[in-house]
Design a protein around this motif. Structure first.
Motif, PDB file in Angstrom:
ATOM      1  N   GLN A  94       0.811  -1.214   0.000  1.00 44.44           N
ATOM      2  CA  GLN A  94       0.000   0.000   0.000  1.00 44.44           C
ATOM      3  C   GLN A  94       0.854   1.279   0.000  1.00 44.44           C
ATOM      4  O   GLN A  94       0.557   2.237  -0.712  1.00 44.44           O
ATOM      5  CB  GLN A  94      -0.947  -0.025   1.213  1.00 44.44           C
ATOM      6  CG  GLN A  94      -2.006   1.076   1.203  1.00 44.44           C
ATOM      7  CD  GLN A  94      -2.814   1.108  -0.100  1.00 44.44           C
ATOM      8  OE1 GLN A  94      -3.206   0.066  -0.629  1.00 44.44           O
ATOM      9  NE2 GLN A  94      -3.048   2.302  -0.650  1.00 44.44           N
ATOM     10  N   GLN A  95       1.958   1.260   0.775  1.00 43.43           N
ATOM     11  CA  GLN A  95       2.733   2.500   0.912  1.00 43.43           C
ATOM     12  C   GLN A  95       3.416   2.927  -0.390  1.00 43.43           C
ATOM     13  O   GLN A  95       3.862   4.068  -0.511  1.00 43.43           O
ATOM     14  CB  GLN A  95       3.764   2.390   2.052  1.00 43.43           C
ATOM     15  CG  GLN A  95       4.918   1.428   1.807  1.00 43.43           C
ATOM     16  CD  GLN A  95       4.661   0.044   2.389  1.00 43.43           C
ATOM     17  OE1 GLN A  95       3.522  -0.423   2.438  1.00 43.43           O
ATOM     18  NE2 GLN A  95       5.717  -0.618   2.833  1.00 43.43           N
ATOM     19  N   PHE A  96       3.509   2.017  -1.364  1.00 42.43           N
ATOM     20  CA  PHE A  96       4.148   2.389  -2.631  1.00 42.43           C
ATOM     21  C   PHE A  96       3.139   2.749  -3.718  1.00 42.43           C
ATOM     22  O   PHE A  96       3.518   3.127  -4.828  1.00 42.43           O
ATOM     23  CB  PHE A  96       5.044   1.259  -3.131  1.00 42.43           C
ATOM     24  CG  PHE A  96       6.168   0.931  -2.186  1.00 42.43           C
ATOM     25  CD1 PHE A  96       6.994   1.941  -1.683  1.00 42.43           C
ATOM     26  CD2 PHE A  96       6.412  -0.381  -1.797  1.00 42.43           C
ATOM     27  CE1 PHE A  96       8.018   1.645  -0.812  1.00 42.43           C
ATOM     28  CE2 PHE A  96       7.441  -0.686  -0.918  1.00 42.43           C
ATOM     29  CZ  PHE A  96       8.245   0.329  -0.421  1.00 42.43           C
ATOM     30  N   MET A  97       1.843   2.607  -3.402  1.00 41.34           N
ATOM     31  CA  MET A  97       0.832   2.820  -4.439  1.00 41.34           C
ATOM     32  C   MET A  97       0.798   4.267  -4.927  1.00 41.34           C
ATOM     33  O   MET A  97       0.514   4.530  -6.091  1.00 41.34           O
ATOM     34  CB  MET A  97      -0.560   2.382  -3.939  1.00 41.34           C
ATOM     35  CG  MET A  97      -0.755   0.866  -3.962  1.00 41.34           C
ATOM     36  SD  MET A  97      -0.669   0.176  -5.644  1.00 41.34           S
ATOM     37  CE  MET A  97      -2.280   0.682  -6.292  1.00 41.34           C
ATOM     38  N   ARG A  98       1.124   5.222  -4.035  1.00 39.06           N
ATOM     39  CA  ARG A  98       1.098   6.625  -4.455  1.00 39.06           C
ATOM     40  C   ARG A  98       2.102   6.868  -5.587  1.00 39.06           C
ATOM     41  O   ARG A  98       1.828   7.581  -6.541  1.00 39.06           O
ATOM     42  CB  ARG A  98       1.426   7.530  -3.253  1.00 39.06           C
ATOM     43  CG  ARG A  98       0.679   8.853  -3.333  1.00 39.06           C
ATOM     44  CD  ARG A  98       1.142   9.867  -2.308  1.00 39.06           C
ATOM     45  NE  ARG A  98       1.301  11.151  -2.961  1.00 39.06           N
ATOM     46  CZ  ARG A  98       1.773  12.235  -2.376  1.00 39.06           C
ATOM     47  NH1 ARG A  98       2.136  12.209  -1.113  1.00 39.06           N
ATOM     48  NH2 ARG A  98       1.907  13.356  -3.040  1.00 39.06           N
ATOM     49  N   ALA A  99       3.290   6.231  -5.448  1.00 36.14           N
ATOM     50  CA  ALA A  99       4.323   6.402  -6.465  1.00 36.14           C
ATOM     51  C   ALA A  99       3.912   5.761  -7.794  1.00 36.14           C
ATOM     52  O   ALA A  99       4.473   6.079  -8.846  1.00 36.14           O
ATOM     53  CB  ALA A  99       5.637   5.800  -5.975  1.00 36.14           C
TER      54      ALA A  99
END
Lengths: 379, 379
Positions: free
Chosen positions: A79-84
């Protein structure tokens, strides 16, 4: 009329869904006949470079990878990489920066026709495919005796290494520093520097990597894990006068340590004290991200310094076309020597979707390099 | 012959001994008569800028400061900072970048003679002194009605602010970001930007600082301690199109946050996805060190970016002399408006050596600024 266009072919695709799943698959795509100035290349060799992995696997966690029908490879994106990943969500994207193969069909232009049947190298994405249409003007005919594997990595690593030396000259430096220096690219850079008489300070992370470089004639090879690393780096920078570094690692303290050691080396020769440090410009370019963590700079290098991103594409856009052509010609001329690449495994398109194989080529181990051969393993 | 040269005068000196002690003192120095192209200035006002404090107090721990005879101020330099002081150990150094005062003696050249009795501003170090010899060509005659205090800060802050806008134009950006923006310098920059129609995004650290800027007409003022800071910064960058920042803080995450927000703002307008991020160059220059800790960059801003040092001296060396002269003339023309400085305290040379006073001017509190008047408090 010699037309080897099969009409359709397989192309590897990478997709990240908004639900957070990576899906790598093979799509059957139509292949139009080449336009007058184009050629159709049957791809026979295409390397998996670190720069390909970013697009191929995105930020997916490969420990969650599974095989599915199709064939397909699926894996979760934390989830924490989805923004990128926001810019590419739900778009099926072709992959593969560069490769080589045989021209099987050509447009009506004389320049295109002249390439028919020839082995050529190309760049431009979507090379992980059975066929790729390219502008005739953009391909590089391989020299006699070269195989598709010899020519597969004609562009990214060779032009990046040549671009580093060209940047050094353009920006007024006289020697270079390079990190992750035992890589395929690093070896090419060392060979260029030896040939062109450019002092090069290589930074590696193990004695084994150091040996790769000393075996090809490197004189300055430093192990960043050694306790006296910074002192030895300062000595090497003092000796070579290097004030420009290229860093493939990106994260951590190394880029800042290089700037700090450049400053310390310059201050050994300094005259009067200046509270602003040496006025000589010190520069490090980050061109890779082997460590995707934060970059930490302890600013002990005065006020005349720069850190920045460096990308081959931007470099090639900045220089005159004739100069870019000269660099490409040098790659062709020295393909079997300076720019020789070695591959540890050759895999087919379908194999690239095997979770175990994907885990292996994603390790980015020094000395290991995978080649995709789209003619392999397909009926 | 009008010769107001007293033959000798007091000059403030800063010394750090190899034993790790800072010693600030007043030295009596001989004053030779000016050469034909020189003038002798009786210094009447010289500001204590952050850039002066580095040389004046070095890395000394002022909580250990003591007064001694002479007068002298002494303080300990913590062991871990002694390496950074290596270049200046055991050298007694004059201090004070800039200042203003009256020309009391002049060389035989007509240009020097023409300045006799005039109030002028000067730069070049050693201004914390009763007298300073300067080249006639380098001083700036103050406009009618201006006092020495008005002209004391003619160079460092005004030219730095003008240099930021000039750098923006030279490097092809169209708007600016500035941190620690409520400083004297930041207020000047805001006034220049309003006058020149340059969009400016100000970053401050408290509502009080924000008010200083909105009171002079700033439209974009962001508080970096607010929970929605990054989101609001991205909005402001989107609105202004700013891709160049000047950072006075240096340490911590702020410089990287600015680059990341620039990238996010650019990606709002982006077309096709690029794994290398926006191709638009994003730049932050660190020109100060309010936070001397490490700079931390979370590299979420693609491959087209730069971070670097920026120093007024290097900027002035790079531009043509005529352009530098134009900038100086603008400072003189707008001395009482755009470039007005305000001081919260005026101290004499001996007072600058009082441990309590030193602790006060070393706090670098926004809105507080000290002026040294060497004619004050001396017999």
């Amino acid at each position: 009329m010699a037309n080897g266009n099969p009409g359709s072919g397989l192309q590897l695709r990478s997709l990240i869904t908004s639900a957070g799943e990576l899906e790598v698959s093979l799509a059957k795509v139509d292949i139009p006949d080449p336009a007058p100035d184009e050629v159709l290349v049957r791809v026979e060799a295409s390397p998996i470079n670190p720069s390909d992995l970013g697009l191929l696997l995105g930020a997916a966690d490969l420990s969650t990878a599974k095989a599915a029908d199709g064939p397909r490879l699926t894996a979760k994106v934390p989830q924490q990489f989805m923004r990128a990943m926001a810019g590419r969500l739900d778009q099926s994207m072709p992959v593969g920066n560069e490769g080589a193969g045989t021209v099987v069909a050509a447009g009506s232009d004389a320049a295109a026709q002249a390439l028919l049947g020839k082995l050529v190298a190309g760049i431009g994405g979507a090379m992980y495919a059975q066929y790729r249409t390219l502008k005739a003007a953009d391909v590089l005919p391989l020299p006699p005796g070269a195989t598709a594997a010899d020519g597969a990595s004609c562009f990214v690593n060779p032009l990046t290494a040549l671009g580093m030396v060209a940047t050094m000259r353009a920006e007024g430096h006289k020697a270079l520093v390079h990190t992750a220096a035992a890589s395929n690219l690093g070896q090419m850079l060392q060979k260029i520097c030896l040939k062109d008489g450019v002092p090069l300070v290589n930074i590696v992370r193990s004695p084994e990597q150091a040996k790769i470089l000393t075996d090809i004639g490197a004189t300055h090879v430093l192990d960043s894990t050694a306790p006296d690393f910074v002192a030895r780096l300062t000595d090497a920078l003092d000796e070579t006068g290097a004030t420009l570094g290229f860093d493939a690692i990106g994260g951590g303290k190394l880029a800042g340590q290089i700037l700090g050691a450049m400053e310390a080396a310059l201050n050994r020769k300094a005259g009067a004290y200046s509270r602003y440090g040496s006025a000589t410009h010190k520069q490090v370019y980050i061109y890779g991200g082997l460590d995707t963590g934060p970059t930490e700079l302890v600013r002990s290098f005065g006020m005349s310094w720069g850190l920045g991103g460096w990308l081959l594409t931007y470099f090639l856009m900045k220089i005159p076309p004739a100069e870019a052509q000269k660099l490409r010609q040098r790659v062709a001329d020295e393909l079997k020597t300076t720019f020789a690449s070695h591959y540890t495994a050759e895999i087919g398109l379908a194999e690239a979707l095997d979770p175990k194989v994907a885990a292996a080529y994603n390790r980015k181990t020094t000395g290991e390099k995978y080649l995709i051969n789209p003619t392999k393993g397909l009926a």
